[in-house]
Design a protein around this motif. Structure first.
Motif, PDB file in Angstrom:
ATOM      1  N   PRO A 168       0.807  -1.229   0.000  1.00 49.34           N
ATOM      2  CA  PRO A 168       0.000   0.000   0.000  1.00 49.34           C
ATOM      3  C   PRO A 168       0.837   1.274   0.000  1.00 49.34           C
ATOM      4  CG  PRO A 168      -0.982  -1.610   1.465  1.00 49.34           C
ATOM      5  CD  PRO A 168       0.338  -2.181   1.036  1.00 49.34           C
ATOM      6  N   SER A 169       1.843   1.353   0.860  1.00 52.15           N
ATOM      7  CA  SER A 169       2.666   2.560   0.920  1.00 52.15           C
ATOM      8  C   SER A 169       3.456   2.762  -0.365  1.00 52.15           C
ATOM      9  CB  SER A 169       3.623   2.491   2.115  1.00 52.15           C
ATOM     10  OG  SER A 169       2.921   2.521   3.336  1.00 52.15           O
ATOM     11  N   LEU A 170       3.996   1.661  -0.902  1.00 46.97           N
ATOM     12  CA  LEU A 170       4.782   1.774  -2.129  1.00 46.97           C
ATOM     13  C   LEU A 170       3.952   2.318  -3.284  1.00 46.97           C
ATOM     14  CD1 LEU A 170       6.884  -1.532  -2.180  1.00 46.97           C
ATOM     15  CD2 LEU A 170       7.567   0.729  -1.365  1.00 46.97           C
ATOM     16  N   LEU A 171       2.756   1.781  -3.453  1.00 44.30           N
ATOM     17  CA  LEU A 171       1.933   2.200  -4.586  1.00 44.30           C
ATOM     18  C   LEU A 171       1.355   3.592  -4.377  1.00 44.30           C
ATOM     19  CD1 LEU A 171       0.377  -1.232  -5.385  1.00 44.30           C
ATOM     20  CD2 LEU A 171       1.642   0.181  -7.000  1.00 44.30           C
ATOM     21  N   ALA A 172       0.993   3.935  -3.148  1.00 42.12           N
ATOM     22  CA  ALA A 172       0.514   5.292  -2.881  1.00 42.12           C
ATOM     23  C   ALA A 172       1.613   6.303  -3.177  1.00 42.12           C
ATOM     24  CB  ALA A 172       0.039   5.415  -1.432  1.00 42.12           C
ATOM     25  N   GLY A 173       2.827   6.000  -2.753  1.00 45.69           N
ATOM     26  CA  GLY A 173       3.949   6.894  -3.030  1.00 45.69           C
ATOM     27  C   GLY A 173       4.241   7.012  -4.508  1.00 45.69           C
ATOM     28  N   LEU A 174       4.146   5.895  -5.217  1.00 47.80           N
ATOM     29  CA  LEU A 174       4.385   5.916  -6.650  1.00 47.80           C
ATOM     30  C   LEU A 174       3.312   6.740  -7.359  1.00 47.80           C
ATOM     31  CD1 LEU A 174       6.279   4.825  -8.832  1.00 47.80           C
ATOM     32  CD2 LEU A 174       4.776   2.829  -9.026  1.00 47.80           C
ATOM     33  N   GLY A 175       2.059   6.539  -6.974  1.00 47.45           N
ATOM     34  CA  GLY A 175       0.977   7.295  -7.597  1.00 47.45           C
ATOM     35  C   GLY A 175       1.118   8.785  -7.394  1.00 47.45           C
ATOM     36  N   LYS A 176       1.511   9.180  -6.204  1.00 41.38           N
ATOM     37  CA  LYS A 176       1.654  10.601  -5.923  1.00 41.38           C
ATOM     38  C   LYS A 176       2.753  11.222  -6.773  1.00 41.38           C
ATOM     39  CE  LYS A 176       1.761  13.821  -2.024  1.00 41.38           C
ATOM     40  NZ  LYS A 176       1.841  13.935  -0.543  1.00 41.38           N
ATOM     41  N   GLU A 177       3.826  10.474  -7.008  1.00 37.23           N
ATOM     42  CA  GLU A 177       4.918  10.976  -7.836  1.00 37.23           C
ATOM     43  C   GLU A 177       4.505  11.036  -9.305  1.00 37.23           C
ATOM     44  OE1 GLU A 177       8.479  12.674  -8.642  1.00 37.23           O
ATOM     45  OE2 GLU A 177       7.717  12.173  -6.646  1.00 37.23           O
ATOM     46  N   LEU A 178       3.830  10.015  -9.790  1.00 34.79           N
ATOM     47  CA  LEU A 178       3.452   9.962 -11.196  1.00 34.79           C
ATOM     48  C   LEU A 178       2.368  10.978 -11.544  1.00 34.79           C
ATOM     49  CD1 LEU A 178       3.368   6.105 -11.849  1.00 34.79           C
ATOM     50  CD2 LEU A 178       5.248   7.720 -12.216  1.00 34.79           C
ATOM     51  N   ALA A 179       1.593  11.381 -10.557  1.00 32.07           N
ATOM     52  CA  ALA A 179       0.496  12.322 -10.820  1.00 32.07           C
ATOM     53  C   ALA A 179       0.985  13.626 -11.422  1.00 32.07           C
ATOM     54  CB  ALA A 179      -0.273  12.601  -9.526  1.00 32.07           C
ATOM     55  N   THR A 180       2.208  14.002 -11.141  1.00 29.01           N
ATOM     56  CA  THR A 180       2.719  15.287 -11.620  1.00 29.01           C
ATOM     57  C   THR A 180       3.293  15.226 -13.021  1.00 29.01           C
ATOM     58  OG1 THR A 180       4.936  14.895 -10.694  1.00 29.01           O
ATOM     59  CG2 THR A 180       3.292  15.914  -9.248  1.00 29.01           C
ATOM     60  N   SER A 181       3.524  14.003 -13.548  1.00 26.54           N
ATOM     61  CA  SER A 181       4.247  13.926 -14.810  1.00 26.54           C
ATOM     62  C   SER A 181       3.664  12.965 -15.836  1.00 26.54           C
ATOM     63  CB  SER A 181       5.708  13.517 -14.541  1.00 26.54           C
ATOM     64  OG  SER A 181       5.769  12.269 -13.873  1.00 26.54           O
ATOM     65  N   CYS A 182       2.653  12.197 -15.485  1.00 21.52           N
ATOM     66  CA  CYS A 182       2.142  11.169 -16.381  1.00 21.52           C
ATOM     67  C   CYS A 182       0.820  11.567 -17.021  1.00 21.52           C
ATOM     68  CB  CYS A 182       1.919   9.853 -15.634  1.00 21.52           C
ATOM     69  SG  CYS A 182       3.425   8.944 -15.274  1.00 21.52           S
ATOM     70  N   GLY A 183       0.634  11.110 -18.252  1.00 19.19           N
ATOM     71  CA  GLY A 183      -0.679  11.102 -18.866  1.00 19.19           C
ATOM     72  C   GLY A 183      -1.448   9.922 -18.302  1.00 19.19           C
ATOM     73  N   PRO A 184      -2.251   9.235 -19.113  1.00 20.87           N
ATOM     74  CA  PRO A 184      -3.001   8.074 -18.611  1.00 20.87           C
ATOM     75  C   PRO A 184      -2.071   7.035 -17.988  1.00 20.87           C
ATOM     76  CG  PRO A 184      -3.761   8.696 -20.787  1.00 20.87           C
ATOM     77  CD  PRO A 184      -2.535   9.514 -20.536  1.00 20.87           C
ATOM     78  N   GLU A 232      -3.583  15.154 -21.182  1.00 15.60           N
ATOM     79  CA  GLU A 232      -2.431  14.391 -21.632  1.00 15.60           C
ATOM     80  C   GLU A 232      -1.294  15.318 -22.031  1.00 15.60           C
ATOM     81  OE1 GLU A 232      -1.459  10.779 -24.768  1.00 15.60           O
ATOM     82  OE2 GLU A 232      -3.522  11.366 -24.310  1.00 15.60           O
ATOM     83  N   LYS A 233      -1.620  16.426 -22.667  1.00 14.24           N
ATOM     84  CA  LYS A 233      -0.592  17.384 -23.049  1.00 14.24           C
ATOM     85  C   LYS A 233       0.040  18.004 -21.822  1.00 14.24           C
ATOM     86  CE  LYS A 233       0.163  21.543 -25.836  1.00 14.24           C
ATOM     87  NZ  LYS A 233      -0.465  22.547 -26.714  1.00 14.24           N
ATOM     88  N   LYS A 234      -0.798  18.266 -20.841  1.00 13.34           N
ATOM     89  CA  LYS A 234      -0.293  18.890 -19.617  1.00 13.34           C
ATOM     90  C   LYS A 234       0.586  17.920 -18.829  1.00 13.34           C
ATOM     91  CE  LYS A 234      -1.873  20.745 -15.175  1.00 13.34           C
ATOM     92  NZ  LYS A 234      -3.040  21.024 -14.335  1.00 13.34           N
ATOM     93  N   LYS A 235       0.162  16.676 -18.743  1.00 13.73           N
ATOM     94  CA  LYS A 235       0.831  15.722 -17.873  1.00 13.73           C
ATOM     95  C   LYS A 235       1.982  14.989 -18.533  1.00 13.73           C
ATOM     96  CE  LYS A 235      -1.678  16.109 -14.100  1.00 13.73           C
ATOM     97  NZ  LYS A 235      -1.140  16.372 -12.775  1.00 13.73           N
ATOM     98  N   GLY A 236       1.999  14.898 -19.846  1.00 11.01           N
ATOM     99  CA  GLY A 236       3.102  14.225 -20.510  1.00 11.01           C
ATOM    100  C   GLY A 236       2.743  12.834 -20.972  1.00 11.01           C
ATOM    101  N   LYS A 237       3.773  11.993 -21.123  1.00  8.46           N
ATOM    102  CA  LYS A 237       3.588  10.650 -21.652  1.00  8.46           C
ATOM    103  C   LYS A 237       2.735   9.799 -20.721  1.00  8.46           C
ATOM    104  CE  LYS A 237       8.277  10.766 -23.567  1.00  8.46           C
ATOM    105  NZ  LYS A 237       9.632  10.167 -23.467  1.00  8.46           N
ATOM    106  N   GLY A 238       2.063   8.813 -21.316  1.00  5.16           N
ATOM    107  CA  GLY A 238       1.381   7.824 -20.493  1.00  5.16           C
ATOM    108  C   GLY A 238       2.382   6.978 -19.732  1.00  5.16           C
ATOM    109  N   CYS A 239       1.909   6.329 -18.691  1.00  5.78           N
ATOM    110  CA  CYS A 239       2.785   5.536 -17.828  1.00  5.78           C
ATOM    111  C   CYS A 239       2.189   4.150 -17.608  1.00  5.78           C
ATOM    112  CB  CYS A 239       2.996   6.214 -16.487  1.00  5.78           C
ATOM    113  SG  CYS A 239       3.947   7.763 -16.568  1.00  5.78           S
TER     114      CYS A 239
END
Length: 454
Positions: free
Chosen positions: A174-190, A259-266
């Motif tokens: 749970p902690s690993l995925l929550a941390g990963l999601g929070k980081e990806l939210a700033t830079s990922c598209g879908p 998608e343009k704002k967030k960047g590439k999909g992940c």
């Protein structure tokens, strides 16, 4: 298939609120009864957990993990436990007592996991230390019935965060995925999540989504995959299709703008040992799609997997990876590496970069400090539990924050009363090497408190 949902088996992950299982409630009640019996000292018969460590006999513990299976394997955990015992005993033992480590292959199977737990009870183990199993429903009832603490499990089932006899040293998946999601939210598209079609895997989407939505991002597409498949072409195709054309990437965003704002999909993979198999299929499939970024968690990837996938020219280059502990090159791991160099005898199963080995080291650090706190008194399952329950503060040399367990901690509201360490570290793959992307720990407690785990 091991770990798969069955209608006759209750879910092993997260209730909406704190709902202890019948066996956990029984354990809590029996713990109270045992305390009363200990105070009266008469009329209660044999108290579970009072054998296995009194007098001058060896202190008996057990470490179990799956080995030689078609799914996730952790052979380094019991191998390191045996090395640790040799190292401790060569230095005089714990409080002058020899440490006897029993190991057991739980085969990623409920029957084998139950057998391991029964062996721990039969052999009068005072604790199960640094172990891995997805089958908490199979092993916890035996430990709870005997009052044996479970110290430093890998964090793959909810019972590790609910049982009053559990002392987790990390925040689990749970902690690993929550941390990963929070980081990806700033830079990922879908975002696509590829995870096991298992009981434990069922909880992972909510944790990743908790981090994504905390950053204002849409939830991830949930892509189920067999835990023990030989190839994942279909899953790779579906994940790539969503990550490249599956959504805006921004919560409530308009088509194309997010998608343009967030960047590439992940594409996020959390398949344990099968992550490398998935990446083989992913490499062949990705050529037919626009470029995407990848991300994962430690335990699903390590430097060996990155090298096998092509290192700097492979699909993990630039990937974010969340872990529980500092990177393997951090000086804080020097004491663990000393044990390996002096007592492992070139056992190739023991890899200092392996998260399972690292967790086992920390778990035995906890156990050692609990025993030392008894100052030469009887070492029993009851006395070890009492030491940990009575506010003992465990230090791990900077590998985790100071650990201290309460019956109900900050994350009890979402079903994690025993989760006391929600810190994660952020790493990245740079020029083919797994390195720190940010110094220090990130506390995911507030993010997890908002997780939708209904």
């Amino acid at each position: 298939m091991t770990g798969r949902r069955r209608t006759s088996t209750r879910s092993t992950f997260l209730p909406r609120s704190v709902r202890f299982t019948r066996s956990v409630r029984a354990a809590a009640l029996s713990a109270g009864a045992l305390t009363a019996c200990a105070s009266l000292a008469v009329g209660c018969g044999v108290v579970p957990g009072t054998t296995g460590g009194s007098g001058g006999d060896p202190i008996v513990v057990m470490t179990w993990a799956p080995e030689g299976t078609s799914a996730t394997n952790e052979p380094g955990m019991p191998a390191f436990a045996r090395a640790y015992a040799r190292w401790v005993n060569a230095a005089g033992g714990l409080n002058g007592r020899k440490l006897k480590v029993l190991t057991c292959n739980e085969h990623n199977d409920t029957v084998a996991a139950s057998k391991c737990a029964r062996q721990a009870v039969k052999e009068h183990a005072v604790a199960v230390v640094g172990s891995y199993s997805q089958h908490s429903d199979a092993f916890f009832p035996h430990l709870e019935g005997a009052g044996i603490p479970y110290i430093g499990g890998y964090g793959v089932t909810n019972a590790e965060f609910t049982s009053p006899l559990s002392y987790p040293v990390n925040g689990g998946q749970p902690s690993l995925l929550a941390g990963l999601g929070k980081e990806l939210a700033t830079s990922c598209g879908p975002v696509s999540l590829v995870r096991p079609d298992t009981i434990a895997g069922d909880a992972l989407p909510a944790m990743l989504d908790a981090g994504l939505t905390a950053g204002g991002h849409d939830e991830a597409a949930d892509q189920l995959a067999p835990e023990d498949a030989a190839e994942y072409a279909a899953q790779a195709e579906t994940a790539l299709a969503h990550a490249t054309d599956g959504g805006t990437g921004t919560k409530n965003g308009t088509s194309g703008q997010g998608e343009k704002k967030k960047g590439k999909g992940c594409v996020v993979t959390a398949l344990g040992d099968r992550t490398s198999t998935f990446m083989d299929s992913f490499r062949r499939t990705r050529a037919d799609h626009p470029e995407v970024r990848t991300a994962t968690v430690l335990g699903s990837v390590d430097q060996t997997v990155i090298d096998a996938a092509g290192a700097g020219s492979g699909p993990f280059e630039g990937a974010y990876v969340t872990g529980w502990y500092p990177e393997a090159s951090d000086p804080a791991w020097a004491p663990m590496k000393k044990v390996i160099s002096e007592a492992a005898f070139s056992d190739t199963r023991i890899d200092p970069t392996d998260t399972g080995v690292q967790t086992t080291w920390i778990a035995y650090t906890v156990f050692r400090q609990a025993v030392e706190s008894l100052a030469g008194g009887d070492v029993t399952a009851d006395s070890v539990r009492a030491a940990l329950d009575n506010g003992l503060r465990i230090t791990t040399g900077g590998l985790t924050p100071t650990l201290r367990w309460h019956f109900s901690d900050r994350l009890a509201s979402i079903g994690f009363p025993r989760l006391v360490n929600a810190d994660v570290t952020l790493q990245t793959v740079r020029k083919g090497r797994l390195v720190a992307a940010r110094k220090g720990f990130v506390d995911m407690t507030k993010t997890l408190q908002k997780a939708d785990v209904g």
